[in-house]
Design a protein around this motif. Structure first.
Motif, PDB file in Angstrom:
ATOM      1  N   ALA A  25      38.228  48.510  34.925  1.00  0.00           N
ATOM      2  CA  ALA A  25      37.795  47.323  34.969  1.00  0.00           C
ATOM      3  C   ALA A  25      38.583  46.617  34.520  1.00  0.00           C
ATOM      4  O   ALA A  25      38.548  45.414  34.735  1.00  0.00           O
ATOM      5  CB  ALA A  25      36.444  46.681  33.573  1.00  0.00           C
ATOM      6  N   ALA A  26      39.702  47.121  32.878  1.00  0.00           N
ATOM      7  CA  ALA A  26      40.760  45.945  32.512  1.00  0.00           C
ATOM      8  C   ALA A  26      41.921  45.629  34.278  1.00  0.00           C
ATOM      9  O   ALA A  26      42.825  44.803  33.829  1.00  0.00           O
ATOM     10  CB  ALA A  26      41.692  46.533  31.049  1.00  0.00           C
ATOM     11  N   VAL A  27      41.606  47.130  34.510  1.00  0.00           N
ATOM     12  CA  VAL A  27      43.293  47.121  35.049  1.00  0.00           C
ATOM     13  C   VAL A  27      42.706  45.640  36.839  1.00  0.00           C
ATOM     14  O   VAL A  27      43.678  45.030  37.001  1.00  0.00           O
ATOM     15  CB  VAL A  27      43.446  48.603  35.606  1.00  0.00           C
ATOM     16  CG1 VAL A  27      43.951  48.252  37.470  1.00  0.00           C
ATOM     17  CG2 VAL A  27      44.027  49.333  34.789  1.00  0.00           C
ATOM     18  N   MET A  28      41.524  46.216  37.455  1.00  0.00           N
ATOM     19  CA  MET A  28      40.987  44.867  38.167  1.00  0.00           C
ATOM     20  C   MET A  28      41.155  43.564  37.361  1.00  0.00           C
ATOM     21  O   MET A  28      41.881  42.463  38.066  1.00  0.00           O
ATOM     22  CB  MET A  28      38.885  45.474  38.230  1.00  0.00           C
ATOM     23  CG  MET A  28      39.180  46.544  38.717  1.00  0.00           C
ATOM     24  SD  MET A  28      37.186  47.022  39.086  1.00  0.00           S
ATOM     25  CE  MET A  28      36.810  46.238  40.699  1.00  0.00           C
ATOM     26  N   LEU A  29      40.942  42.821  35.955  1.00  0.00           N
ATOM     27  CA  LEU A  29      41.154  41.869  35.536  1.00  0.00           C
ATOM     28  C   LEU A  29      42.803  42.070  35.906  1.00  0.00           C
ATOM     29  O   LEU A  29      43.029  40.377  36.183  1.00  0.00           O
ATOM     30  CB  LEU A  29      40.488  41.581  34.321  1.00  0.00           C
ATOM     31  CG  LEU A  29      38.966  41.888  33.942  1.00  0.00           C
ATOM     32  CD1 LEU A  29      38.472  41.835  32.496  1.00  0.00           C
ATOM     33  CD2 LEU A  29      38.610  40.048  34.597  1.00  0.00           C
ATOM     34  N   SER A  42      36.765  33.308  36.872  1.00  0.00           N
ATOM     35  CA  SER A  42      36.639  32.587  38.646  1.00  0.00           C
ATOM     36  C   SER A  42      37.075  34.832  38.917  1.00  0.00           C
ATOM     37  O   SER A  42      35.832  35.136  39.791  1.00  0.00           O
ATOM     38  CB  SER A  42      37.437  31.930  39.257  1.00  0.00           C
ATOM     39  OG  SER A  42      38.981  32.098  39.452  1.00  0.00           O
ATOM     40  N   VAL A  43      37.708  35.182  37.442  1.00  0.00           N
ATOM     41  CA  VAL A  43      37.709  37.027  37.893  1.00  0.00           C
ATOM     42  C   VAL A  43      36.476  37.125  37.541  1.00  0.00           C
ATOM     43  O   VAL A  43      36.094  38.054  37.862  1.00  0.00           O
ATOM     44  CB  VAL A  43      39.666  37.084  37.157  1.00  0.00           C
ATOM     45  CG1 VAL A  43      39.349  38.830  37.043  1.00  0.00           C
ATOM     46  CG2 VAL A  43      40.343  36.027  37.618  1.00  0.00           C
ATOM     47  N   VAL A  44      36.603  37.180  36.172  1.00  0.00           N
ATOM     48  CA  VAL A  44      34.749  38.098  35.687  1.00  0.00           C
ATOM     49  C   VAL A  44      33.343  37.621  36.773  1.00  0.00           C
ATOM     50  O   VAL A  44      32.926  38.489  36.365  1.00  0.00           O
ATOM     51  CB  VAL A  44      34.645  37.153  34.111  1.00  0.00           C
ATOM     52  CG1 VAL A  44      33.598  37.041  34.230  1.00  0.00           C
ATOM     53  CG2 VAL A  44      35.482  37.915  33.094  1.00  0.00           C
ATOM     54  N   ARG A  45      33.273  36.014  37.115  1.00  0.00           N
ATOM     55  CA  ARG A  45      32.719  36.279  38.210  1.00  0.00           C
ATOM     56  C   ARG A  45      32.301  37.070  39.128  1.00  0.00           C
ATOM     57  O   ARG A  45      31.693  38.046  40.337  1.00  0.00           O
ATOM     58  CB  ARG A  45      32.481  35.027  38.656  1.00  0.00           C
ATOM     59  CG  ARG A  45      31.627  33.625  37.467  1.00  0.00           C
ATOM     60  CD  ARG A  45      31.191  32.462  37.854  1.00  0.00           C
ATOM     61  NE  ARG A  45      32.153  31.812  37.715  1.00  0.00           N
ATOM     62  CZ  ARG A  45      32.615  30.586  37.647  1.00  0.00           C
ATOM     63  NH1 ARG A  45      32.132  30.676  36.208  1.00  0.00           N
ATOM     64  NH2 ARG A  45      33.345  30.357  37.586  1.00  0.00           N
ATOM     65  N   GLU A  46      34.171  37.108  40.459  1.00  0.00           N
ATOM     66  CA  GLU A  46      34.025  37.929  40.898  1.00  0.00           C
ATOM     67  C   GLU A  46      34.033  39.724  40.458  1.00  0.00           C
ATOM     68  O   GLU A  46      32.849  40.305  41.931  1.00  0.00           O
ATOM     69  CB  GLU A  46      35.652  37.856  41.449  1.00  0.00           C
ATOM     70  CG  GLU A  46      35.675  38.507  43.242  1.00  0.00           C
ATOM     71  CD  GLU A  46      37.267  38.418  43.390  1.00  0.00           C
ATOM     72  OE1 GLU A  46      37.747  37.576  42.494  1.00  0.00           O
ATOM     73  OE2 GLU A  46      37.228  39.973  43.989  1.00  0.00           O
ATOM     74  N   LEU A  47      34.524  40.114  39.421  1.00  0.00           N
ATOM     75  CA  LEU A  47      33.917  41.240  39.585  1.00  0.00           C
ATOM     76  C   LEU A  47      32.692  41.301  38.756  1.00  0.00           C
ATOM     77  O   LEU A  47      32.004  42.710  39.518  1.00  0.00           O
ATOM     78  CB  LEU A  47      34.573  41.732  37.777  1.00  0.00           C
ATOM     79  CG  LEU A  47      36.337  41.743  38.200  1.00  0.00           C
ATOM     80  CD1 LEU A  47      36.880  42.878  36.857  1.00  0.00           C
ATOM     81  CD2 LEU A  47      36.638  42.805  39.680  1.00  0.00           C
ATOM     82  N   TYR A  48      31.531  40.238  38.379  1.00  0.00           N
ATOM     83  CA  TYR A  48      30.209  40.557  38.180  1.00  0.00           C
ATOM     84  C   TYR A  48      29.709  40.811  39.710  1.00  0.00           C
ATOM     85  O   TYR A  48      28.973  41.542  39.441  1.00  0.00           O
ATOM     86  CB  TYR A  48      29.481  39.351  37.205  1.00  0.00           C
ATOM     87  CG  TYR A  48      28.522  39.382  36.974  1.00  0.00           C
ATOM     88  CD1 TYR A  48      28.247  40.841  35.859  1.00  0.00           C
ATOM     89  CD2 TYR A  48      27.778  39.165  37.669  1.00  0.00           C
ATOM     90  CE1 TYR A  48      26.860  40.599  35.763  1.00  0.00           C
ATOM     91  CE2 TYR A  48      26.441  38.956  36.790  1.00  0.00           C
ATOM     92  CZ  TYR A  48      25.513  39.480  36.476  1.00  0.00           C
ATOM     93  OH  TYR A  48      24.355  40.157  35.545  1.00  0.00           O
ATOM     94  N   ASP A  49      29.582  40.052  40.685  1.00  0.00           N
ATOM     95  CA  ASP A  49      29.321  40.008  41.990  1.00  0.00           C
ATOM     96  C   ASP A  49      29.434  42.249  42.387  1.00  0.00           C
ATOM     97  O   ASP A  49      28.873  42.005  43.074  1.00  0.00           O
ATOM     98  CB  ASP A  49      29.741  39.565  43.286  1.00  0.00           C
ATOM     99  CG  ASP A  49      29.617  38.191  42.515  1.00  0.00           C
ATOM    100  OD1 ASP A  49      29.083  37.949  41.915  1.00  0.00           O
ATOM    101  OD2 ASP A  49      30.303  36.906  43.496  1.00  0.00           O
ATOM    102  N   SER A  50      30.746  41.917  42.162  1.00  0.00           N
ATOM    103  CA  SER A  50      30.828  43.810  42.802  1.00  0.00           C
ATOM    104  C   SER A  50      30.278  44.812  41.438  1.00  0.00           C
ATOM    105  O   SER A  50      29.252  45.814  42.151  1.00  0.00           O
ATOM    106  CB  SER A  50      32.068  44.712  42.665  1.00  0.00           C
ATOM    107  OG  SER A  50      33.471  42.993  43.217  1.00  0.00           O
ATOM    108  N   VAL A  51      30.624  44.484  40.094  1.00  0.00           N
ATOM    109  CA  VAL A  51      29.889  45.468  39.508  1.00  0.00           C
ATOM    110  C   VAL A  51      29.037  44.524  38.241  1.00  0.00           C
ATOM    111  O   VAL A  51      29.271  43.837  37.273  1.00  0.00           O
ATOM    112  CB  VAL A  51      31.025  46.060  38.444  1.00  0.00           C
ATOM    113  CG1 VAL A  51      30.461  47.300  37.177  1.00  0.00           C
ATOM    114  CG2 VAL A  51      32.335  47.172  39.650  1.00  0.00           C
TER     115      VAL A  51
END
Ligand SMILES: [Zn+2]
Length: 141
Positions: A118-122, A37-46
């Motif tokens: 990206a790593a920090v956002m995760l 769910s985190v990966v998909r959230e980040l993909y929506d942004s970047v």
């Protein structure tokens, strides 16, 4: 002192392969784990798969260390082309900055965002998730 495992090129290559597979599963909706769910959230942004893969590999290799409120140290991985032993990512007023001189203004602009960020956002989002679901937390101190 023992060198951390992410100095080993084989370990890094394996982490990248695993991250690639994980991101693929997450984006195809085949995996419903919290990290997805985190990966998909980040993909929506970047929406950049390679950025997510490298960020996830860095995160999985445990290179992200919170130093203080809004400040993280991300250890450099030579096999990923890092020239420095560590980078510092700060998050202030909705904006990330990294000492490798990459930055984002709330990711609305298509600015170049490094994979340290990206790593920090995760890491930040994963921490939030485990706070709500304590059974998902590991034994990390
Ligand atoms: Zn960076």
């Amino acid at each position: 002192m023992r060198r951390p495992e992410y100095y080993n090129e084989k370990v890094v290559r394996l982490a990248l392969i695993m991250a690639r597979e994980k991101v693929k599963q997450c984006l195809e909706g085949r995996d419903v784990s919290s990290i997805c769910s985190v990966v998909r959230e980040l993909y929506d942004s970047v929406p950049r798969v390679s950025w997510l893969e490298r960020g996830l590999a860095r995160y999985a290799l445990r290179t992200v260390h919170q130093v203080s409120q809004g400040v993280w140290r991300v250890d450099g991985i030579p096999a990923l082309g890092d020239k420095h032993a560590s980078y510092f990512v700060t998050f202030r007023d909705g904006r990330y900055e990294c000492t490798c001189f990459s930055h984002t203004y709330g990711y609305s602009r298509r600015a170049r965002i490094c994979t340290h960020i990206a790593a920090v956002m995760l890491a930040r989002r994963q921490v939030k998730i485990t706070e709500y679901r304590p059974e998902g937390g590991g034994s990390e101190g």
